[in-house]
Every structure is written in C-alpha cells, then in structure tokens.
Design a protein around this motif. Structure first.
Motif, PDB file in Angstrom:
ATOM      1  N   CYS A   5     -29.730 -18.227  28.566  1.00  0.00           N
ATOM      2  CA  CYS A   5     -31.084 -18.768  28.654  1.00  0.00           C
ATOM      3  C   CYS A   5     -32.014 -18.041  27.691  1.00  0.00           C
ATOM      4  O   CYS A   5     -31.937 -16.817  27.524  1.00  0.00           O
ATOM      5  CB  CYS A   5     -31.602 -18.628  30.082  1.00  0.00           C
ATOM      6  N   PHE A  35     -29.112 -22.996  36.006  1.00  0.00           N
ATOM      7  CA  PHE A  35     -30.395 -22.858  35.348  1.00  0.00           C
ATOM      8  C   PHE A  35     -31.489 -23.150  36.367  1.00  0.00           C
ATOM      9  O   PHE A  35     -31.264 -23.803  37.378  1.00  0.00           O
ATOM     10  CB  PHE A  35     -30.532 -23.806  34.145  1.00  0.00           C
ATOM     11  N   GLY A  53     -36.139 -22.144  33.118  1.00  0.00           N
ATOM     12  CA  GLY A  53     -35.106 -22.029  32.105  1.00  0.00           C
ATOM     13  C   GLY A  53     -34.832 -23.359  31.427  1.00  0.00           C
ATOM     14  O   GLY A  53     -34.622 -23.423  30.209  1.00  0.00           O
TER      15      GLY A  53
END
Length: 773
Positions: free
Chosen positions: A51, A67, A71
C-alpha cells in the motif's frame, strides 16, 4: 467568503456500508473500474504491491481483500486515468493555480512530463529529461552543499532512499530531513534512550497473544484502518482495549468488517472497552495517574506480604531507575493529576485495574503523543508504564508506535537521517571510496529556519508536499521564492510545486503500483512497515505515461549529472537491476538485511532483528531505563481565553493529500474550515453552531498567525480543547513550537485565542501569504 460545511450526525460504525460507498465514490471519481479492478486484489499481498499510504503491518496470510478504505483511495489516486499534460500548464499560470484548493490541485491527475518554470510567462514549460538533469547538476555544483536540502517523503522505497542518501553524501551534504521529522521523531529520540532501539517491539502475531491493549493519541479509523482487523479479533476474544484520546474516534468505538456479510447485517463489534477523553496535552498526567495506582497497589501488597503487583524480578534484572520513578509517582497529588489530565481519579483507577489484571499488554500510540511539546517525555512515560509489569520483550506485549506513511520508518533504516551518528559513514566510505561529510545536517525545523534566513539555497524533494506540511506557512511561502533551486520529484501536482524558486523543476516519476521496467526486466522494490518487517512490492499497472522515469532512475541520473565518476559505483547498473541496490544495502547493513534479495517476498515480511524484543538493552546502562519526567506533567493554562488546539486529519485525506472535502465520521460535508468545540465552551463564549470565528496563536514574537472564517461545530471534546484540520491550521504553528529533544512540530497542542468577530489588526496570515507571492 468560504463555503460553509453541512453538518450531519453520523452514527454508523467504521467500515461497513459507509466504507464501501466511499470506496465506490473515489474509484468512480478517478475513473477506475469499481471493485472489478484486479489491482486492489493485489494490494498488500506477497505477490503484489505494498500500500502506498499507511505503514501498518501486512499479514503472512492475507484476507481476500487486504486493503482498507483509505488504502483503496490511495491506490485509486495513483492509478487514476486523469493526467496533467503540458497543455494543462499552458492554460494556467502558477498565480492562478495558487488560488486552487489542495483537493483541486491533486485531483487533476498524474504528472506526465518533466517541466521547468518560466518566470516570464509564470508557467511551467516542458523540458527534455537530459537537459533537465544537466541544468540541475550544474546548479547543484554552483551551490555550497551545506546550503542544499534533500528532503524525502515517506513513500520512497528502500532502494530509492538508499541511493538518494548516498548521492547526497557523495555530493557533500548531510541535510536529509524527512517526514519522520514531522511526526515520529519523538519516538526515534525517546526509545533508544530507554530500551535501546528506535522503533517499536511489537510484531503482528503479538496481537494474537495479548490480553490487554492500550491506545494513546491515535485515530486508527483514518490513519491505519487495517489495524482494526486485529483489534476486532482481540475484542471478540474478550481482550480489553483501553483508549485515551481527546475525541471519540469511530474506529476505536465500533467496527464492521466489510468482508464479513454477517457483520454487515449485525452491525459489527465494539472495539474499546474503556474510552477516556483526555485533555489535549494531558496524556503524561493520565499515565502518571495509572502508574501511581500501580505503585501504590504494589506498596500495599508488600506491606501485607501479598504477591507483588509490579514484576519485581524483571525490574531487578532488566531495568534501572525504578525507585526514582516510583518516588516521583508517589509524590504526585491527585488534584493536579486530575486537572492536568482532565480525567477523574476513579477513571484512572479503573484503567490501572485493567492494566494490573493483564499478563501481556501492548501500548499503541500515534502523533497525538509525538506532536506535543513534551512528546519525547510522554513517549518515555508509556515505556515506564510497560516496564512496571515487564511488558516489553515477551509474547503479546510491547510498545507499538504506529507510523503514518508507507516507508517512513524504512527510509531511516537505510540512511535517510540528518544525524550522522545514525548513519554508518565509515562503511559508506569503505564501500564507495569517498569521505562523507561528518557534520550533522538540518532537520525539517532547521531547514525551515535556513530557508527563512536565506542560508538554504537549494531544495531537492523526493516526493512530499513540504510547504503544505510544515509550520509557519505565512513566512515560509514567501521565503521559498528566494530559493535559487527547487527540484520536485513527484507523481501529482501539489501546493509546493506552484510556489517557485528562481529555478524550479518538476520531475514526474512512476508510482509504486506501476510496472517499473528496466534493462534487466520488471523491477521490484521494498519497504519497512511499522513493526520493522521488510516487504517486497511489484508494480501491477502499465505506466500512465511513456515519459515517466522511476525514482531510482531519476536519482541515478541526477547523481551522474552532478558527481564526478566513481569507479566503485555504477549508477547505470543499479538502475538496470535493483537487486544490485539491495546487495549494496546488505553490504552496508549486514546485521539488518542478511540475504535481502532472497527474503524480501517472505509472506508477512522478514523482521529486522531488534535487541529489545529479546530483552537485550543497547542503552548506556545496559538495561531498560525508567525515567522521571522533568516537565511533561504540566497542568493546563489558567489564562482566560486560551484554548489548546489540536490539528487532525479528516476521513477524506491522507497526510496533505485531500481526497474529498468531506469528513464522514465527524459528519462534515463540503468544507474543511471548521473548528470543533465543547458545547459548554461555546455557550460561555456566546457562540452557536454555524458561527464563524478567527483563531489567533498566543505568542509574543511579533509574528501574526491567524486563520479566519472557521465554522463552529459543537462536538464531544474536553473543555478548553478545540480541534481543526491539518494542514490548513499549520499557519497557526510557530516554527519554534516543537517537541523538546526531537523538534517535531507541536501541532497537537497549540495555544490559541478565539474571536467571534475578527479584530481589525488581524488578517488571515495563511491566505495573505499566498496572495502576496
């Protein structure tokens, strides 16, 4: 007149449908296919990319969607189809662009070609890469290296960071300020003195073994949302989570995992079992109160012949300074502790009882601790609390500073530091046959002072938005125009780029998510997360423009254009194959990066060896050190009309990147110019919701610092504490208002006065500085 915000109550938990809706919005906004994108499925995976926003740990066994909302926003922001071409710059002068908001600037999309500022037209004009490198190299060689600053943002990879610091030291400078100087430098100063390492001791698996978690000064919802997964799992096991924060942040109250259909229907998990709204700046006092309860309970146990409350064996074998610290806690009066912390004696006793009942405790903290005048001492107070019961160096326990940016911790590991004692200069000299400068360089605050006084003449920035992130904006922006050379390596347009120096270059680079194809084939890069684990990352998306160069390629080209040839370093070979850079990192730091190339894609990353995890203390005393605070334990100001202002991020931003003008969790839509106040304070000041006020910094140094037209929003915050958004409020932060010992700008506790009607002698210093350029 600024647009007024629409204020609506938001009761939904963190995550859940709100998160999915926000994600769908930003993907659509950036013209990225909604959730069908294969890119997000590769985020934080061993075979994908790391990320580009937060640096929270990546699990060895990732979830299908590893995620978070922010992100995914960062990914969409980087892989957007929108581009900023030479045609865009032909249509807009920099004077015009300075009237745009931060969101409008970055929303234009990815930079595509190298540009040079033309003062006659007040516009950026396209320039050939080779010409840009030649001219920059010539200008650098005309400048005294001591007058040149080489700044690094937290996104740069380990490979790029190592090359950058080597280039700078071969050029002759140690001026390597970075985003650590603005956030967690207090950690890097405090922890080596008390436990012998500059980073946290907790690994991701410790969250599975802990039986108590403490939080101090961190908004996990916005700054590290993926951390909510291990927190939710701990809460579901019945682990108490004790939170200290001036505001009630949604993610530390309740969380719904969007990947779990049952939770989406049922409403999620309560995270914090105890939530204490500490006064802004009152954390050290609160920790003192908890420690006082623990020590007095231990005193009583000894008097009664009962089992000790503190871990006496650990203290005797592994620590020094316990008796002095215990004596300090015993002598602190409860009235002063309550007044300074904003919490009652009974509330702190409740927290202390929870702490004493646990065998393994993790203490997490963020910039709500480090960005205070006494951030270093408060960090040491957290260590004191942990040492009392042996909560460092055992499974499920330890100190956990939560770093903000993707690789901000890692770049320090490979030499991005202005402090020469932290850099293996002798090793660099041996490997590359040159004599590195031995003087300490400039921190972020030092660099700002140098710019204001005209001593800094050149500024090369590897990412970041320096001018928007630093304090003292009303003075810094005009002074920036006096720089001889400003070189900005970036992916998107931001505020710093539109304030030119005499010579200004804007050099666009590949993003981490883009495929980086060099002579030996597609390249991988690496970074370090908050738990000191190293991860590899491979680009997945075709570059947005053919002319883009990678960060290592830009750095190597600048080095070749600036430095004399050195037979011990082949910049072209390093650019062709980044594994050679990793070999060089391993040769420089053999104890930290053993078998770097073969280990960089281990699931979960490979941990750097840290002595404190094994209860080996690399301190002058050879032990972990209790410390007695000298000034961190201080009551609030008694002056009439003084508020303590804390700056904070909104849900729709990451650092200085503004994805949207909204803040979903606080119910704010359409504007960032708001100030959150306790309703009782509003009543006493004759204010009502929606009124606009001016904040004026309380300082007697001849500099007018103010911010006008802030909309008052009633909010649950302790009395005499107020909150507003960063970076807009940086104009209120004096350059000299920083953490003692670390020089981190003290943006979480700024003494200000509040005016309903703007005094005639007060102007909005932030806006004045822009219009004056």
């Amino acid at each position: 007149m600024r647009q007024k915000a629409k204020v609506e109550k938001y009761d939904a938990p963190a995550g859940g449908w709100g998160s999915l809706n926000a994600l769908a919005h930003v993907l659509t906004q950036e013209e990225v296919a909604i959730l069908g994108s294969e890119i997000l499925l590769k985020q934080n995976k061993p075979d994908g990319y790391m990320c580009v926003s937060c640096s929270w740990a990546k699990p060895a066994k990732p979830r299908p969607f590893e995620f978070c909302e922010n992100g995914a926003k960062a990914t969409a922001w980087e892989i957007t189809r929108k581009t900023v071409t030479p045609e865009f710059f032909a249509q807009h002068t920099l004077t015009e662009l300075r009237t745009w908001s931060d969101h409008q600037l970055e929303e234009q999309g990815r930079l595509t070609m190298p540009m040079r500022y033309d003062r006659a037209s007040d516009k950026y004009l396209p320039v050939d890469w080779d010409e840009a490198f030649r001219h920059i190299g010539t200008e650098l060689n005309r400048l005294d290296p001591r007058s040149v600053v080489m700044y690094t943002s937290g996104r740069a990879s380990l490979e790029a960071s190592y090359m950058y610091q080597l280039f700078g030291r071969m050029y002759g400078t140690n001026n390597f300020p970075d985003s650590s100087n603005m956030c967690h430098e207090s950690t890097s100063v405090a922890l080596p003195e008390v436990i012998g390492v500059p980073v946290g001791t907790v690994l991701l698996q410790d969250f599975e073994a802990t039986d108590c978690i403490f939080f101090f000064g961190h908004n996990t919802t916005t700054n590290a949302p993926r951390m909510l997964h291990p927190l939710q799992e701990a809460a579901q096991r019945g682990v108490p989570i004790v939170t200290f924060n001036p505001l009630r942040e949604r993610g530390l109250e309740r969380f719904v995992n969007p990947q779990n259909p049952v939770q989406m229907i049922a409403g999620g998990t309560r995270i914090s079992s105890q939530y204490y709204q500490v006064r802004v700046g009152g954390d050290a006092a609160a920790i003192t109160g908890i420690c006082k309860w623990v020590i007095e309970a231990d005193d009583l146990a000894r008097a009664n012949g009962s089992p000790r409350i503190v871990d006496a064996a650990f203290i005797d074998q592994h620590t020094s300074g316990f008796e002095e610290f215990a004596a300090f806690c015993r002598t602190q009066g409860w009235e002063e502790i309550e007044r300074a912390s904003g919490l009652s004696r009974m509330a702190l006793r409740e927290a202390a009882n929870t702490y004493m009942a646990a065998n393994a405790v993790i203490a997490n903290y963020g910039m709500g601790i480090t960005q205070h005048k006494h951030g270093v001492e408060t960090t040491k107070m957290i260590v004191n609390l942990l040492l009392l019961r042996g909560n460092i160096g055992k499974p499920g326990a330890g100190i956990s500073p939560i770093r903000g940016h993707s690789n901000v911790q890692g770049q320090r590991t490979v030499g991005i530091s202005e402090k020469t004692k932290l850099v293996p200069l002798d090793k660099l000299a041996e490997l590359y046959g040159f004599e590195p400068p031995r003087w300490d360089g400039l921190s972020t605050v030092d660099s700002c002072e140098g710019i204001l006084k005209g001593r800094v003449r050149g500024f090369v920035s590897l990412g970041g938005n320096f001018l928007r992130a630093v304090p003292e904006r009303s003075l810094m922006e005009p002074a920036w125009s006096d720089l001889r050379l400003s070189v900005q390596i970036a992916t998107k347009l931001n505020r710093t780029h539109i304030v030119p120096g005499e010579i200004t270059y804007l050099l666009p680079c590949l993003g981490r998510i883009e495929i980086d194809r060099q002579a030996s084939g597609p390249q991988a890069v690496s970074m370090e997360d908050s738990t000191a684990c190293i991860h590899g990352s491979r680009g997945q998306r075709r570059p947005v423009a053919e002319q883009l160069l990678s960060e290592p390629a830009v750095i190597a080209s600048l080095a070749k254009a600036t430095l004399k040839a050195n037979p011990k370093i082949d910049w072209d070979a390093w650019t062709a194959d980044y594994s050679r850079v990793r070999d060089a990192i391993e040769h420089t730091y053999p104890d930290q990066f053993k078998d770097f190339n073969t280990r960089m894609f281990e699931p979960g990353g490979f941990p750097r060896p840290l002595a404190a995890r094994e209860r080996k203390w690399k301190t002058p005393s050879g032990k972990a050190n209790f410390t007695v605070p000298k000034s961190a334990f201080a009551p609030p100001r008694e002056s009439d009309g003084i508020y303590e202002l804390m700056t904070m991020r909104a849900d729709g931003q990451f650092n200085t990147t503004i994805y949207t003008e909204d803040d979903r969790f606080r119910g704010i839509k359409g504007s960032r110019y708001v100030v959150f106040m306790n309703p009782a304070d509003m009543e006493s000041d004759g204010l009502k919701s929606g009124d606009t006020v001016t904040l004026v910094t309380e300082a007697d140094d001849g500099v007018a610092r103010s911010l006008s037209e802030l909309q008052v929003v009633p909010y649950g915050i302790p009395r005499r504490s107020i909150a507003a958004y960063y970076p807009e409020c940086n104009v209120l932060v004096p350059l000299w208002h920083y953490a003692e010992g670390s020089k981190v700008p003290a943006a979480k506790s700024i003494p200000v006065r509040l005016f309903k009607d703007v005094p005639p002698e007060i102007i909005d210093a932030g806006e004045a500085s822009i219009s004056a350029l």
